[in-house]
Design a protein around this motif. Structure first.
Motif, PDB file in Angstrom:
ATOM      1  N   CYS A  42       0.848  -1.190   0.000  1.00  0.00           N
ATOM      2  CA  CYS A  42       0.000   0.000   0.000  1.00  0.00           C
ATOM      3  C   CYS A  42       0.891   1.250   0.000  1.00  0.00           C
ATOM      4  N   ASP A  44       0.487   3.724   1.738  1.00  0.00           N
ATOM      5  CA  ASP A  44       0.459   4.296   3.086  1.00  0.00           C
ATOM      6  C   ASP A  44       1.875   4.564   3.622  1.00  0.00           C
ATOM      7  N   ALA A  67      -4.068   0.480  -1.369  1.00  0.00           N
ATOM      8  CA  ALA A  67      -4.615  -0.809  -0.924  1.00  0.00           C
ATOM      9  C   ALA A  67      -3.975  -2.021  -1.611  1.00  0.00           C
ATOM     10  N   HIS A  98      -2.317  -3.901   5.111  1.00  0.00           N
ATOM     11  CA  HIS A  98      -2.051  -3.471   6.498  1.00  0.00           C
ATOM     12  C   HIS A  98      -3.357  -3.105   7.177  1.00  0.00           C
ATOM     13  N   CYS A 101      -6.064   0.225   6.896  1.00  0.00           N
ATOM     14  CA  CYS A 101      -5.880   0.702   5.516  1.00  0.00           C
ATOM     15  C   CYS A 101      -7.043   1.608   5.102  1.00  0.00           C
ATOM     16  N   GLY A 102      -6.722   2.878   4.810  1.00  0.00           N
ATOM     17  CA  GLY A 102      -7.751   3.846   4.428  1.00  0.00           C
ATOM     18  C   GLY A 102      -8.430   3.476   3.119  1.00  0.00           C
TER      19      GLY A 102
HETATM   20 CO    CO Z   1      -3.442   1.194   2.968  1.00  0.00          CO
END
Ligand code: CO
Length: 215
Positions: A42, A44, A67, A98, A101-102
């Motif tokens: 991801c 992130d 994602a 993870h 995860c947004g």
């Molecule tokens: Co994420």
């Protein structure tokens, strides 16, 4: 000082420190790369692959997106995959999701996010495939966590649906696909899925590799 200038200064200090520790390092790295791993993670900022796996420059070939998706129309992902498998001959491909995860959380919700809708649609498909299992989990946070685990596992399965991976296996190339989930709250990776061949892959996804058509 503006924050971006700090990055340049920190880079200078880092380069000097590395040079001191191993005077040959940059010369060796400049001569080529031979990573054994492809990482699909991801975007992130809290999941920096070399930091969480305690690895170094040259160890891991990397692709990251929102994602950690393996989308079959994504030329970027497919180009990275082809190069990693056919040229670098990596032995492991790790799809690492993870918790928290947004991207997965946004796919769980119903907000209209414009262009992002198109990307998140692929994650919603994972939800639909595993709807009864996800909805049987108690509590929204736990449900999203299960969704995150299943998404990482499905993306590893998606790799095995590509002719790139199937051709490598047909050639006898060692290639293991992993589905991991990183827990930001503990710093630990959870190893959830391992795929070493096409034995569990549904027949509908298997290609006739004798046809001569490459992609
Ligand atoms: Co994420």
């Amino acid at each position: 000082m503006d924050v971006h200038k700090r990055l340049i200064l920190q880079n200078k200090a880092w380069a000097e420190e590395q040079q001191e520790k191993n005077p040959e390092l940059f010369k060796e790295l400049a001569s080529g790369q031979h990573p054994k791993f492809l990482w699909i993670g991801c975007s992130d900022s809290r999941v920096p692959v070399n930091e969480i796996t305690d690895t170094h420059s040259g160890d891991i070939f990397v692709h990251r997106n929102i994602a950690n998706m393996v989308v079959h129309t994504d030329l970027n992902l497919l180009s990275v995959l082809q190069y990693a498998v056919e040229v670098l001959k990596v032995e492991h491909i790790i799809v690492c999701g993870h918790y928290g995860c947004g991207g997965v959380k946004a796919a769980f919700e119903h907000n209209n996010l414009g262009l992002l809708n198109k990307w998140l649609r692929n994650i919603k498909d994972v939800y639909r495939t595993h709807k009864s299992e996800i909805e049987a989990v108690d509590g929204e946070e736990n449900r999203i966590n299960r969704f995150i685990e299943l998404n990482a596992e499905e993306q590893a399965i998606n790799l095995s649906k590509t002719s790139i991976v199937q051709q490598a296996w047909a050639n006898g190339q060692k290639l293991m696909l992993h589905g991991w989930v990183f827990d930001i709250a503990t710093g630990l990776v959870h190893d959830r899925k391992l795929i070493e061949n096409d034995s569990e892959l549904d027949e509908i996804y298997k290609y006739d590799l004798e046809s001569g058509v490459k992609y």
